[in-house]
Write a protein that holds these residues in place. Structure first.
Motif, mmCIF file in Angstrom:
data_model
loop_
_atom_site.group_PDB
_atom_site.id
_atom_site.type_symbol
_atom_site.label_atom_id
_atom_site.label_comp_id
_atom_site.label_asym_id
_atom_site.label_seq_id
_atom_site.Cartn_x
_atom_site.Cartn_y
_atom_site.Cartn_z
ATOM 1 N N ILE A 228 0.792 -1.251 0.094
ATOM 2 C CA ILE A 228 -0.082 -0.170 0.026
ATOM 3 C C ILE A 228 0.670 1.301 0.222
ATOM 4 O O ILE A 228 0.784 2.171 -0.884
ATOM 5 N N VAL A 229 1.809 1.083 0.700
ATOM 6 C CA VAL A 229 2.855 2.371 0.759
ATOM 7 C C VAL A 229 3.659 2.423 -0.365
ATOM 8 O O VAL A 229 3.603 3.656 -1.061
ATOM 9 N N ALA A 230 3.971 1.409 -0.870
ATOM 10 C CA ALA A 230 4.734 1.536 -2.160
ATOM 11 C C ALA A 230 3.678 1.955 -3.410
ATOM 12 O O ALA A 230 4.201 2.656 -4.237
ATOM 13 N N PHE A 231 2.441 1.738 -3.429
ATOM 14 C CA PHE A 231 1.686 2.022 -4.380
ATOM 15 C C PHE A 231 1.470 3.525 -4.515
ATOM 16 O O PHE A 231 1.174 4.273 -5.431
ATOM 17 N N VAL A 232 1.468 4.087 -3.225
ATOM 18 C CA VAL A 232 1.371 5.567 -3.212
ATOM 19 C C VAL A 232 2.593 6.325 -3.634
ATOM 20 O O VAL A 232 2.651 7.384 -3.963
ATOM 21 N N VAL A 233 3.727 5.781 -2.925
ATOM 22 C CA VAL A 233 5.096 6.272 -2.966
ATOM 23 C C VAL A 233 5.883 6.272 -4.326
ATOM 24 O O VAL A 233 6.331 7.036 -4.940
ATOM 25 N N VAL A 234 5.946 4.805 -4.773
ATOM 26 C CA VAL A 234 6.994 4.298 -5.668
ATOM 27 C C VAL A 234 6.683 4.989 -7.039
ATOM 28 O O VAL A 234 7.596 5.511 -7.867
ATOM 29 N N PRO A 235 5.371 4.984 -7.742
ATOM 30 C CA PRO A 235 5.295 5.336 -9.061
ATOM 31 C C PRO A 235 5.666 6.884 -9.365
ATOM 32 O O PRO A 235 6.074 7.170 -10.645
ATOM 33 N N GLY A 236 5.760 7.790 -8.421
ATOM 34 C CA GLY A 236 6.235 9.085 -8.730
ATOM 35 C C GLY A 236 7.766 9.450 -8.432
ATOM 36 O O GLY A 236 8.174 10.304 -8.546
ATOM 37 N N LEU A 237 8.323 8.369 -7.992
ATOM 38 C CA LEU A 237 9.649 8.557 -7.653
ATOM 39 C C LEU A 237 10.418 8.764 -8.957
ATOM 40 O O LEU A 237 10.245 8.172 -10.033
ATOM 41 N N GLY A 238 11.272 9.753 -8.906
ATOM 42 C CA GLY A 238 12.333 9.839 -10.055
ATOM 43 C C GLY A 238 11.308 10.913 -11.109
ATOM 44 O O GLY A 238 11.890 11.129 -12.262
ATOM 45 N N ALA A 239 10.437 11.290 -10.852
ATOM 46 C CA ALA A 239 9.515 12.246 -11.887
ATOM 47 C C ALA A 239 10.081 13.532 -11.922
ATOM 48 O O ALA A 239 10.717 14.039 -10.963
ATOM 49 N N PRO A 240 10.288 14.252 -13.388
ATOM 50 C CA PRO A 240 10.728 15.305 -13.495
ATOM 51 C C PRO A 240 10.053 16.228 -12.555
ATOM 52 O O PRO A 240 8.994 16.073 -12.001
ATOM 53 N N ALA A 241 10.811 17.606 -12.287
ATOM 54 C CA ALA A 241 10.320 18.585 -11.066
ATOM 55 C C ALA A 241 8.736 19.084 -11.498
ATOM 56 O O ALA A 241 8.008 19.026 -10.980
ATOM 57 N N ASP A 242 8.533 19.126 -12.795
ATOM 58 C CA ASP A 242 7.353 19.855 -13.201
ATOM 59 C C ASP A 242 6.178 18.787 -13.453
ATOM 60 O O ASP A 242 5.095 19.187 -13.828
ATOM 61 N N LEU A 243 6.701 17.300 -13.301
ATOM 62 C CA LEU A 243 5.496 16.508 -13.442
ATOM 63 C C LEU A 243 5.428 15.824 -11.897
ATOM 64 O O LEU A 243 4.712 15.022 -11.760
ATOM 65 N N ASN A 244 6.123 16.270 -11.004
ATOM 66 C CA ASN A 244 6.055 15.473 -9.723
ATOM 67 C C ASN A 244 5.214 16.332 -8.904
ATOM 68 O O ASN A 244 4.955 17.428 -8.363
ATOM 69 N N GLY A 245 4.094 15.384 -8.692
ATOM 70 C CA GLY A 245 2.728 15.771 -7.729
ATOM 71 C C GLY A 245 1.656 16.140 -8.814
ATOM 72 O O GLY A 245 1.857 16.607 -9.807
#
Length: 254
Positions: A12-29
């Motif tokens: 569950i934690v990985a589902f929330v956190v992992v996919p967005g790791l390494g995203a470019p700054a303008d796509l992060n969030g």
């Protein structure tokens, strides 16, 4: 069971956190992603071409990878929750007293989370199949500016029955998004129907508390299948007749 429960929490934690790791700054969030997509959409629409501009392609590619990661993690979580739920209910049948109450609560929680995980798997499957289409809801909720003018032009073209490269791509991905949702939903409905039949067969041979557990799932699973069947019909209808759906979508979002 404890190890499986810990594994489920970790997923569950990985589902929330992992996919967005390494995203470019303008796509992060979500807020930054939506802002970037809106800006690229204005540029893409203005190009008049069906193919994506490099900036839009970058956003769509990121969203594709994001949905793949989410889908894999959600599928893994679904498997773990199903196994955990079966183990919990089997233990419940053999147990009495307060521990049985705790196991029953755990079984209900595992079932609820499994349903949510199934929904997440399905959402990420059609999100992967049509990443541009799944980004479109982010167009709404922004402040007035160039995007409002662009959306006005989209609505005007839809109302007039006009065609352009970008509108053709929007329509194509919109249809694909809903078609995939209908197909995957139909597959899940078929699986749920088979499961319901098996549950009632097991119920006829079970005794004691096992019968009550099987009866509960024997009612819950068909209800879930019926609710999903309604979603399947709605999405199949939208995919077959996309114009009205698109007009409604761009008139008020989703």
């Amino acid at each position: 069971m404890k190890r499986l429960a810990l594994l489920a929490v970790g997923l569950i934690v990985a589902f929330v956190v992992v996919p967005g790791l390494g995203a470019p700054a303008d796509l992060n969030g979500e807020r930054r992603l939506a802002g970037t997509f809106r800006g690229e959409f204005v540029t893409y629409w203005g190009s008049g071409e069906r193919g994506f501009e490099p900036g839009m392609q970058r956003v769509v590619d990121y969203w594709f990878r994001y949905h793949i990661a989410k889908g894999v993690l959600a599928a893994a979580l679904l498997v773990v929750l199903i196994v955990l739920g079966v183990m919990v209910w089997r233990a419940f049948v053999r147990t009495r007293g307060l521990r049985a109450v705790g196991l029953a609560a755990g079984g209900v929680v595992a079932t609820a989370l499994a349903v949510v995980s199934l929904a997440a798997v399905m959402a990420n499957v059609h999100g992967t199949a049509a990443p541009f289409g799944s980004l479109l809801p982010m167009l709404f909720g922004s402040s007035a500016g160039p995007l409002d003018d662009t959306l006005g032009q989209v609505r005007q073209q839809l109302a007039a029955g006009q065609q352009s490269g970008p509108l053709d791509m929007i329509t194509s991905d919109y249809v694909l998004f809903h078609a995939v949702m209908a197909v995957e939903g139909a597959i899940v409905v078929a699986g749920l129907v088979v499961l319901a039949v098996l549950l009632w067969r097991w119920f006829s041979r079970a005794e004691g508390r096992a019968r009550r557990v099987l009866a509960g799932y024997g009612v819950f699973v068909p209800v879930l299948a019926l609710a999903l069947a309604v979603v399947v019909v709605a999405n199949a209808t939208t995919a077959a007749h996309p114009l009205h759906g698109l007009e409604m979508f761009f008139a008020g979002g989703w």
